[in-house]
Design a protein around this motif. Structure first.
Motif, mmCIF file in Angstrom:
data_model
loop_
_atom_site.group_PDB
_atom_site.id
_atom_site.type_symbol
_atom_site.label_atom_id
_atom_site.label_comp_id
_atom_site.label_asym_id
_atom_site.label_seq_id
_atom_site.Cartn_x
_atom_site.Cartn_y
_atom_site.Cartn_z
ATOM 1 N N THR A 127 0.822 -1.210 0.000
ATOM 2 C CA THR A 127 0.000 0.000 0.000
ATOM 3 C C THR A 127 0.855 1.258 0.000
ATOM 4 N N THR A 168 2.106 7.967 -4.936
ATOM 5 C CA THR A 168 0.879 8.314 -4.222
ATOM 6 C C THR A 168 1.222 9.099 -2.963
ATOM 7 N N ASP A 174 -3.521 -0.688 -10.903
ATOM 8 C CA ASP A 174 -4.670 -1.339 -10.279
ATOM 9 C C ASP A 174 -5.683 -1.845 -11.299
ATOM 10 N N ASN A 213 -0.589 -0.857 -5.102
ATOM 11 C CA ASN A 213 -1.815 -0.303 -5.666
ATOM 12 C C ASN A 213 -2.377 0.828 -4.824
ATOM 13 N N THR A 239 -5.199 2.123 -4.927
ATOM 14 C CA THR A 239 -6.559 1.863 -4.421
ATOM 15 C C THR A 239 -6.518 1.164 -3.058
ATOM 16 N N SER A 240 -5.459 0.413 -2.801
ATOM 17 C CA SER A 240 -5.398 -0.315 -1.524
ATOM 18 C C SER A 240 -5.207 0.633 -0.344
ATOM 19 N N THR A 299 -9.063 -4.364 -2.644
ATOM 20 C CA THR A 299 -7.825 -4.744 -3.333
ATOM 21 C C THR A 299 -7.320 -6.076 -2.773
ATOM 22 N N LEU A 342 -13.419 -2.407 -9.194
ATOM 23 C CA LEU A 342 -12.237 -1.643 -8.790
ATOM 24 C C LEU A 342 -11.801 -0.688 -9.900
ATOM 25 N N LEU A 358 -13.756 2.556 -9.808
ATOM 26 C CA LEU A 358 -13.300 3.409 -8.714
ATOM 27 C C LEU A 358 -11.932 4.018 -9.043
ATOM 28 N N PHE A 359 -11.053 3.205 -9.549
ATOM 29 C CA PHE A 359 -9.705 3.641 -9.916
ATOM 30 C C PHE A 359 -9.772 4.753 -10.954
ATOM 31 N N MET A 384 -10.988 8.079 -9.487
ATOM 32 C CA MET A 384 -9.988 8.712 -8.623
ATOM 33 C C MET A 384 -8.781 9.197 -9.420
ATOM 34 N N PHE A 431 -7.499 10.345 -4.896
ATOM 35 C CA PHE A 431 -7.308 9.341 -3.851
ATOM 36 C C PHE A 431 -7.404 10.000 -2.479
#
Lengths: 315, 315, 315, 315
Positions: B12, B50, B196, B212, B214-215, B222, B244, B247-248, B251, B261
């Motif tokens: 993550t 990220t 992702d 990822n 998203t995690s 995830t 997913l 959502l990805f 974001m 995110f």
């Protein structure tokens, strides 16, 4: 919405054998059609990029479909590349190929000029509104104007004649986005990948088949990869996908497309003749080296003997 | 060659919560670490893209690792982003993070200047030869000099310290090519995808895990996608991958990365604070719209309530 | 709107000499400053891309400006690269460089993350609103987020502190579009080209000067090209531009930037030391070949002797 | 090496007027030819990109050259676009156009497939070795395989039939590099720019002329810009170049190419008819807005009245 089965399976974009004068070699093309059908491809797909449609004249493109339709005699359905100089000429080709009995036509997105999504939409809309035969969109962004996801959705919603997209971008999330946007409202719409390197994962995320240049050279492997994946035999499919990738990469990246595929096909016994794009002496040398490398890969799969002098031992 | 287990699982890349003055919000960062571990992520990966490593000072980057190492207390291993201004500074960071007990460092390929493959090789070789801790290569061609397949192979062969690559290109055949070239000679070498949108197919063709973004927002999803895929439950995994992806995409594409995110994480109850990159009024409006859209997606998954006014019915 | 003269002339982005330990070689940097001023450059421009600002620490970047401001003693004005990790750190650098007496700062567009035009605008607006010293925008789309024409216009209209743009795209019509959009409302706004290969035509279509890496190596030529062009001596200027192009291309394309410029500078007698980016053995060999080639070009211009063994006769 | 004058001046790539059925409007094409010659263009250049050669059939392309050769009656020389499906068809077109009396043919680099430099070389070599008429290379990297500098040099050295290159990249240093490499050994070789936005600076660094789409719409301006630049009247030329740039940008970027040029030409009184590429309703609206904007620019130059409702006052 039309009620029909989705287009499915392995679609083979065939190379066109040429004779010594550079003309279409009709007997060999007929023999090649039989050879492919005997090896299990589900569809024939003439006048694609592998078929070098841009290097033939309009008359020759028609002649190619005539020969293939005649030789196939309905044993497998035909997806005929039908893009011509403008929409009127393209619609005329659609009409003619419809008369010849093809199941659908494939129309590449406009090329040379790079069109906006709106221009791409208008182009396909005009053709779909007038074609008497089902239309497959053909997205190949490295060569032609890209067809983006909203455009695919608009066309799927507004044009019942548009029944599929062939996507050669190799971009897996892009394929998922198209499926997400279209499948619910058009369950009859097919998604085909033109990127052999990702055939297994593309099928696993929902594609209906592949228009794969490798299937014109090693139809046995491409077809088996399709069958294993659909049967859920993931480990064997993965192994085969890696082997197909190696072959694909050598044929694709070691020469101008589709010379590597032509050279490989020759090793399988089809008299392809030389291509129409001139080659420099250094390109010819490269091609000879590539042929040797391909022969080793084909020998590993049991399709040919090793070249004289043998093959390097793999890692 | 070193004998160790391959790095595996969901890594993550955490956002760093900031307080009202724009400083690192240590208590909230600690709370976020616990929140993530409680939800099943296998690794923490601070100072990634990220985590906006470029927007912190060198001192702050060290402080972030200190806090996370301290808070984690060995519950999960840490992969620490360690790229600094030049190789000497980077090696010093590797040394310090090693002392802090991280399992490995991740080094992004040189950025700003676009280096040739030879320059990329020399850069990683220098670091790997002097780092006291295992090194993960980080390939993110949209932001930094690409690490091509032959370079990965050379580094894997010459540098035992290099134990993995994180690839954020999202290009599936590229991942397969790397695995083909390296796995036989370095069975301990890990391949992690940072994209992702393709996690499930990447795992199916042989990846060991994912780093990822998203995690950091929906670790439950995830992680579950990872588990379903490894368990061979393809149909359920595919369904989750599509959710997913939705959502990805929202974001990632509806705001400057990683603002989407950050906005989503706020909806999960983490006080992220505002980011350090200034936003224009129109960007702020966009972000509000994005947050609403994300909230609907999170509500569908059961993580939040719907926003006031409700959500559009899906197709 | 502020009433001031436009920034004009040749701005020299200096390389930073390093000693044997890889630290800033202060005495040689001071000597280099004098060497440049003696050869007629109009401005010094430290902490640019040629100056490898990303490969120094924040402390070192400040030290570089301190040394150069001290050594220059007002003989020529200074444009100081001031981009740091985030806007707050950047504004602090602007404040410090203002105290040191620089005439203006240059801020490169955000890099690593690729920002939208709106994000680029917000970034520069925040800095310009708080900087105590005039700001030059720095557009270098091959390395950083592009600054598009409407964004330049918005910033010129809303930020009196923004007084110039340095554009390294080399795109001549792009420069004309910026001038078209801005000059009428901001006659005090300067347009500088960072692309030595097009200095003469850029000046002829209205640029005010150049921030040219070649001027750090052959200040005599770059300055003379500027003077000839402004004097309307087109034929002589064109001839010199062609000769500068040859030198520029060899230094730029035969090695990782800015290694070719560093090698050439060594031939002029400045002890540059080795750069901070590691080099593989094959890169070192390439660099030796490049140095030989550059020496021949410098010898032709009368700046050095021919290398041992002589030079090839030109066509 | 052949002894001949370099090709020079303004080459007009003409749009082909169509009638209500979408067929070539021969009388209007003839009238347009006269209109252009009367306004001072030095050459006609049919079957270029502006002439939409890809949207006509092979027969139509021949008919276009027949009409233009017949109507021109030698008043100005003709450069005829002659690219066909493959080298054999292209050579046949060269032979036919030679019989029709054209001064030279222009051959666009292979498109659709992206060829390597070696493939591009082999293609042009084959054509040049068999063409009975002089050949101009046509480099337009946004649409076709790029022709790089070493390839231009090889072709210039090995093929006396190749007498010029038309380059539409707009990259000024690229043009200088080609001139550097070729002019000494082939003083008869012409360099033509297809990028109207940079016509003046291209002429100043050594180009021999331009193949400029604007010259099909405002031949008076493009010709005057050429004359002013050659006369060394830099200030007036610069002013005119800025005005031409504004017109060029509106016509080029506000609609699919070449729709903006077609719309503008209609305002000059040529009955262009509609193009062959379908337009969506929203594209038609955009085109109406563009036409209004172009009309204002043309009115400023004295070529038309202002549109009903008047024009915005310029800054």
């Amino acid at each position: 919405m039309p009620e029909h089965e989705r287009l499915r399976g392995i679609f083979t974009p065939n190379i066109v054998p040429l004779d010594n004068c550079g003309e279409i070699h009709e007997p060999e093309l007929r023999r090649y059609v039989d050879w492919l059908i005997d090896r299990g491809v589900h569809w024939l797909y003439p006048n694609g990029s592998t078929g070098e449609f841009t290097r033939f004249t309009a008359e020759e493109r028609r002649r190619i479909i005539e020969i293939i339709a005649d030789q196939t005699e309905g044993r497998v359905p035909i997806l005929a590349g039908a893009a011509e100089a403008n929409t009127r000429e393209t619609i005329r080709a659609c009409e003619y190929y419809c008369e010849l009995g093809v199941r659908a036509v494939a129309i590449v997105s406009p090329f040379y000029y790079k069109l906006s999504p709106e221009g791409v939409f208008a182009y396909f809309k005009e053709i779909a509104d007038h074609s008497p035969v089902d239309v497959t969109l053909y997205n190949i962004p490295m060569f032609a104007s890209p067809i983006d996801v909203p455009t695919v959705r608009r066309l799927a919603e507004q044009c019942p004649r548009v029944v599929a997209i062939k996507d050669s971008s190799g971009d897996l999330p892009h394929m998922m986005r198209m499926i997400s946007e279209v499948r619910a409202s058009r369950p009859d719409f097919s998604f085909l990948t033109g990127w052999d390197a990702a055939l297994m994962p593309m099928l696993l995320i929902g594609c209906d088949g592949g228009t794969n240049a490798t299937s014109g050279v090693v139809p046995e492997i491409t077809r088996k990869l399709y069958d294993l994946t659909l049967a859920g035999q993931i480990d064997q499919a993965r192994d085969l996908q890696y082997r197909l990738l190696r072959l694909f990469d050598v044929m694709l990246y070691s020469a101008e497309f589709p010379e590597g595929f032509r050279a490989a096909l020759r090793l399988r016994g089809i008299q392809t003749g030389a291509g129409r794009q001139p080659k420099s002496p250094s390109q010819q040398l490269q091609l000879d080296a590539l042929a040797r490398q391909v022969q080793c890969l084909l020998a590993e799969e049991g399709f040919t003997d090793e070249p004289v002098g043998g093959c390097p031992t793999l890692l």
